[in-house]
Motif scaffolding. Structure first.
Motif, PDB file in Angstrom:
ATOM      1  N   ALA A  30       0.906  -1.161   0.019  1.00 25.58           N
ATOM      2  CA  ALA A  30       0.082  -0.059   0.071  1.00 25.58           C
ATOM      3  C   ALA A  30       1.086   1.330  -0.040  1.00 25.58           C
ATOM      4  CB  ALA A  30      -1.001  -0.098   1.257  1.00 25.58           C
ATOM      5  N   PHE A  31       0.137   2.334  -0.529  1.00 29.52           N
ATOM      6  CA  PHE A  31       1.072   3.549  -0.686  1.00 29.52           C
ATOM      7  C   PHE A  31       0.370   4.743  -0.113  1.00 29.52           C
ATOM      8  CE2 PHE A  31       2.670   7.320  -2.878  1.00 29.52           C
ATOM      9  CZ  PHE A  31       4.135   7.402  -2.264  1.00 29.52           C
ATOM     10  N   THR A  32       0.535   5.507   0.664  1.00 28.11           N
ATOM     11  CA  THR A  32      -0.028   6.840   1.271  1.00 28.11           C
ATOM     12  C   THR A  32       1.016   7.867   0.860  1.00 28.11           C
ATOM     13  OG1 THR A  32       0.619   6.553   3.409  1.00 28.11           O
ATOM     14  CG2 THR A  32      -1.369   5.427   2.867  1.00 28.11           C
ATOM     15  N   PHE A  33       0.491   9.098   0.995  1.00 28.10           N
ATOM     16  CA  PHE A  33       1.229  10.357   0.854  1.00 28.10           C
ATOM     17  C   PHE A  33       0.507  11.724   1.381  1.00 28.10           C
ATOM     18  CE2 PHE A  33      -1.286  10.124  -2.760  1.00 28.10           C
ATOM     19  CZ  PHE A  33      -1.541  11.342  -3.261  1.00 28.10           C
ATOM     20  N   ASP A  34       1.141  12.752   1.763  1.00 34.56           N
ATOM     21  CA  ASP A  34       0.553  13.888   1.932  1.00 34.56           C
ATOM     22  C   ASP A  34       0.423  14.795   0.468  1.00 34.56           C
ATOM     23  OD1 ASP A  34       0.470  13.584   4.379  1.00 34.56           O
ATOM     24  OD2 ASP A  34       2.315  14.400   5.007  1.00 34.56           O
ATOM     25  N   PHE A  35      -0.674  15.061   0.356  1.00 35.14           N
ATOM     26  CA  PHE A  35      -0.808  16.090  -0.858  1.00 35.14           C
ATOM     27  C   PHE A  35      -0.126  17.468  -0.716  1.00 35.14           C
ATOM     28  CE2 PHE A  35      -5.091  13.684  -0.644  1.00 35.14           C
ATOM     29  CZ  PHE A  35      -4.943  13.244  -2.104  1.00 35.14           C
ATOM     30  N   ARG A  36       0.051  18.030  -1.906  1.00 35.84           N
ATOM     31  CA  ARG A  36       0.830  19.307  -1.942  1.00 35.84           C
ATOM     32  C   ARG A  36       0.075  20.410  -0.893  1.00 35.84           C
ATOM     33  NH1 ARG A  36       0.725  21.119  -7.732  1.00 35.84           N
ATOM     34  NH2 ARG A  36      -0.605  19.581  -7.939  1.00 35.84           N
ATOM     35  N   GLY A  37       0.725  21.107  -0.398  1.00 36.04           N
ATOM     36  CA  GLY A  37       0.294  22.079   0.642  1.00 36.04           C
ATOM     37  C   GLY A  37      -0.078  21.346   1.993  1.00 36.04           C
ATOM     38  N   TRP A  38      -0.083  20.246   2.211  1.00 37.01           N
ATOM     39  CA  TRP A  38      -0.559  19.594   3.224  1.00 37.01           C
ATOM     40  C   TRP A  38       0.723  18.582   3.973  1.00 37.01           C
ATOM     41  CZ3 TRP A  38      -5.518  21.050   4.887  1.00 37.01           C
ATOM     42  CH2 TRP A  38      -6.170  21.559   4.049  1.00 37.01           C
ATOM     43  N   GLY A  39       0.477  18.811   5.388  1.00 35.31           N
ATOM     44  CA  GLY A  39       1.659  17.461   6.043  1.00 35.31           C
ATOM     45  C   GLY A  39       3.072  17.828   5.626  1.00 35.31           C
ATOM     46  N   LYS A  40       3.824  16.853   5.160  1.00 37.17           N
ATOM     47  CA  LYS A  40       5.351  16.962   4.981  1.00 37.17           C
ATOM     48  C   LYS A  40       5.357  17.199   3.620  1.00 37.17           C
ATOM     49  CE  LYS A  40       5.591  12.811   6.251  1.00 37.17           C
ATOM     50  NZ  LYS A  40       4.251  12.602   6.598  1.00 37.17           N
ATOM     51  N   SER A  41       4.446  17.396   2.591  1.00 31.90           N
ATOM     52  CA  SER A  41       4.723  17.591   1.298  1.00 31.90           C
ATOM     53  C   SER A  41       4.744  19.156   1.174  1.00 31.90           C
ATOM     54  CB  SER A  41       3.658  17.034   0.319  1.00 31.90           C
ATOM     55  OG  SER A  41       3.728  15.725   0.267  1.00 31.90           O
ATOM     56  N   GLY A  42       5.672  19.557   0.038  1.00 33.30           N
ATOM     57  CA  GLY A  42       5.729  21.024  -0.544  1.00 33.30           C
ATOM     58  C   GLY A  42       4.452  21.782  -0.740  1.00 33.30           C
ATOM     59  N   ASP A  43       4.915  23.009  -1.013  1.00 33.75           N
ATOM     60  CA  ASP A  43       3.769  23.817  -1.204  1.00 33.75           C
ATOM     61  C   ASP A  43       3.078  23.697  -2.507  1.00 33.75           C
ATOM     62  OD1 ASP A  43       4.475  24.815   1.167  1.00 33.75           O
ATOM     63  OD2 ASP A  43       5.444  26.695   0.546  1.00 33.75           O
ATOM     64  N   LEU A  44       1.702  24.430  -2.585  1.00 35.25           N
ATOM     65  CA  LEU A  44       1.320  24.636  -3.730  1.00 35.25           C
ATOM     66  C   LEU A  44       1.801  25.729  -4.497  1.00 35.25           C
ATOM     67  CD1 LEU A  44      -2.508  24.100  -2.563  1.00 35.25           C
ATOM     68  CD2 LEU A  44      -1.393  23.123  -4.451  1.00 35.25           C
ATOM     69  N   PRO A  45       1.611  26.195  -5.731  1.00 33.29           N
ATOM     70  CA  PRO A  45       2.199  27.020  -6.375  1.00 33.29           C
ATOM     71  C   PRO A  45       2.026  28.470  -5.429  1.00 33.29           C
ATOM     72  CG  PRO A  45       0.964  26.139  -8.241  1.00 33.29           C
ATOM     73  CD  PRO A  45       0.740  25.504  -6.610  1.00 33.29           C
ATOM     74  N   ASN A  46       3.147  29.252  -5.647  1.00 28.88           N
ATOM     75  CA  ASN A  46       3.156  30.812  -4.783  1.00 28.88           C
ATOM     76  C   ASN A  46       3.078  30.496  -3.562  1.00 28.88           C
ATOM     77  OD1 ASN A  46       2.855  32.160  -7.186  1.00 28.88           O
ATOM     78  ND2 ASN A  46       0.578  31.605  -7.418  1.00 28.88           N
ATOM     79  N   ASN A  47       3.708  29.317  -2.878  1.00 29.32           N
ATOM     80  CA  ASN A  47       3.893  29.264  -1.554  1.00 29.32           C
ATOM     81  C   ASN A  47       2.654  28.822  -0.731  1.00 29.32           C
ATOM     82  OD1 ASN A  47       6.786  29.246  -2.008  1.00 29.32           O
ATOM     83  ND2 ASN A  47       6.685  31.256  -2.030  1.00 29.32           N
ATOM     84  N   VAL A  48       1.575  28.373  -1.281  1.00 28.34           N
ATOM     85  CA  VAL A  48       0.310  28.498  -0.744  1.00 28.34           C
ATOM     86  C   VAL A  48       0.117  27.230  -0.084  1.00 28.34           C
ATOM     87  CG1 VAL A  48      -2.141  28.309  -1.095  1.00 28.34           C
ATOM     88  CG2 VAL A  48      -0.937  30.138  -2.334  1.00 28.34           C
ATOM     89  N   ARG A  49      -0.534  27.213   1.007  1.00 26.53           N
ATOM     90  CA  ARG A  49      -0.777  25.705   1.745  1.00 26.53           C
ATOM     91  C   ARG A  49      -2.250  25.731   2.165  1.00 26.53           C
ATOM     92  NH1 ARG A  49       3.455  22.752   2.848  1.00 26.53           N
ATOM     93  NH2 ARG A  49       2.535  21.469   4.396  1.00 26.53           N
ATOM     94  N   PHE A  50      -2.677  24.727   2.487  1.00 29.50           N
ATOM     95  CA  PHE A  50      -3.968  24.147   3.375  1.00 29.50           C
ATOM     96  C   PHE A  50      -5.124  24.601   2.540  1.00 29.50           C
ATOM     97  CE2 PHE A  50      -0.967  25.837   6.581  1.00 29.50           C
ATOM     98  CZ  PHE A  50      -0.370  24.432   6.885  1.00 29.50           C
ATOM     99  N   ILE A  51      -5.062  24.632   0.949  1.00 31.86           N
ATOM    100  CA  ILE A  51      -6.192  24.756   0.184  1.00 31.86           C
ATOM    101  C   ILE A  51      -6.746  23.490  -0.308  1.00 31.86           C
ATOM    102  CG2 ILE A  51      -6.803  25.589  -2.186  1.00 31.86           C
ATOM    103  CD1 ILE A  51      -5.289  27.999  -1.597  1.00 31.86           C
ATOM    104  N   GLU A  52      -7.926  23.112  -0.214  1.00 30.91           N
ATOM    105  CA  GLU A  52      -8.697  22.050  -0.601  1.00 30.91           C
ATOM    106  C   GLU A  52      -8.900  22.036  -2.051  1.00 30.91           C
ATOM    107  OE1 GLU A  52      -9.557  18.083  -0.027  1.00 30.91           O
ATOM    108  OE2 GLU A  52      -9.028  19.586   1.414  1.00 30.91           O
ATOM    109  N   SER A  53      -7.650  21.882  -2.755  1.00 33.57           N
ATOM    110  CA  SER A  53      -7.955  21.959  -4.317  1.00 33.57           C
ATOM    111  C   SER A  53      -7.982  20.852  -5.102  1.00 33.57           C
ATOM    112  CB  SER A  53      -6.747  22.658  -4.959  1.00 33.57           C
ATOM    113  OG  SER A  53      -6.438  22.505  -6.339  1.00 33.57           O
ATOM    114  N   PRO A  54      -9.577  20.399  -5.450  1.00 37.03           N
ATOM    115  CA  PRO A  54      -9.497  19.213  -6.370  1.00 37.03           C
ATOM    116  C   PRO A  54      -8.478  19.145  -7.187  1.00 37.03           C
ATOM    117  CG  PRO A  54     -11.924  20.208  -5.687  1.00 37.03           C
ATOM    118  CD  PRO A  54     -10.401  21.075  -5.465  1.00 37.03           C
ATOM    119  N   ALA A  55      -8.414  20.083  -8.260  1.00 32.08           N
ATOM    120  CA  ALA A  55      -7.569  19.683  -9.286  1.00 32.08           C
ATOM    121  C   ALA A  55      -6.182  19.445  -8.880  1.00 32.08           C
ATOM    122  CB  ALA A  55      -7.377  21.080 -10.128  1.00 32.08           C
TER     123      ALA A  55
END
Length: 313
Positions: free
Chosen positions: A82-107
């Motif tokens: 099994a494989f799990t991961f943190d989405f961009r902008g959450w947990g240990k993963s890097g940011d979304l574009p423009n250093n944004v975090r914690f956005i629930e972005s479906p795309a």
């Protein structure tokens, strides 16, 4: 479409005869310029041959150590990697574009799941022809979109899926005027670079996304140290205009769903299945709440058994 409805009494309860110990390895992979953090799970003392594998994703605002880890371990007990991961902008993963975090972005989250499938297909522990996707709650929609048209993925399973359409969005969020207000809040937050608030709080708390206590607020459940407990109001528009219940026509892989009338928006499951032309298995458990599906041992076991049977099909 073939639908199999299972009741609680008919649900499989027996786990594998002996529970395997679980080994894990932390890994990183790249997507759209960001580094994502993930974990590979497999049975201890496995002979090293490639295993059928399940990529597991969780509810909104979640990190991989919450319900994704619970179900990943359940899959390992049943003979899968099994494989799990943190989405961009959450947990240990890097940011979304423009250093944004914690956005629930479906795309963005859909893109991250696709990247996860590509990454695990290269791992020696993974049987590339038998990679499956398991989406829980909000990520069910993202999983449907990431699997649709994706030749890397054999089968898909959804547990307690939050599959909304325009009608359900209005029903859940207080009607069209309330939805418009939240979209305005989102646009205002985006203009100032984001507005971060607590995701979870006690019942009746103000200024938080989920003022209901329970799973995300309870330190014995989801309020673990790894949980960000953050929500960016700039994400409301992308969430409220996302209608995965209408996306069934894009999916061709065999599908299994475990849900309950006592959990969140079962109407979305019915709407989705009415439009789905493929092979589907539906298990509706009795009196199981949304949060029960995240960590209640009995309910997790029943859901995991159904998913393992499906992925072995």
């Amino acid at each position: 479409m073939t639908k199999l409805a299972l009741t609680t009494a008919a649900a499989l309860m027996a786990s594998t005869a002996a529970f395997a110990q679980v080994e894990t390895r932390s890994v990183t992979f790249e997507n759209e310029g960001a580094t994502l953090s993930g974990t590979l799970y497999w049975p201890e003392a496995h002979d090293g041959s490639a295993l059928p594998t399940v990529v597991v994703t969780g509810a909104w605002t979640s990190v991989e150590e919450q319900m994704p880890s619970v179900y990943a371990r359940e899959m390992v007990q049943r003979g899968f990697a099994a494989f799990t991961f943190d989405f961009r902008g959450w947990g240990k993963s890097g940011d979304l574009p423009n250093n944004v975090r914690f956005i629930e972005s479906p795309a963005a989250k859909t893109s991250d799941i696709r990247a996860a499938f590509e990454f695990v297909s290269t791992l020696p522990e993974v049987e590339a022809a038998r990679i499956n996707g398991l989406g829980i709650c909000a990520s069910a929609g993202y999983m449907v979109d990431a699997v649709s048209g994706n030749e890397l993925v054999d089968r898909i399973g959804l547990v307690a899926p939050w599959l909304q359409n325009a009608e359900l969005v209005e029903a859940v969020y207080g009607g069209s005027e309330s939805v418009a207000v939240l979209i305005s809040v989102s646009q205002d937050a985006e203009r100032v670079g984001g507005q971060v608030i607590p995701a979870a709080g006690s019942e009746g708390a103000t200024g938080v996304l989920m003022p209901i206590g329970g799973y995300y607020y309870d330190s014995d459940r989801g309020a673990i140290p790894a949980y960000d407990n953050k929500w960016n109001n700039a994400g409301w528009e992308s969430w409220l205009t996302y209608y995965p219940a209408d996306h069934a026509g894009n999916l061709s892989q065999p599908l299994a769903i475990v849900h309950s009338e006592a959990a969140a928006i079962p109407q979305g499951v019915r709407s989705f299945l009415e439009q789905f032309a493929g092979d589907a298995t539906l298990q509706m458990l009795e009196d199981v709440t949304q949060y029960d599906f995240y960590d209640n041992p009995e309910d997790v076991t029943r859901a995991a058994e159904t998913m393992a049977d499906h992925f072995n099909g």
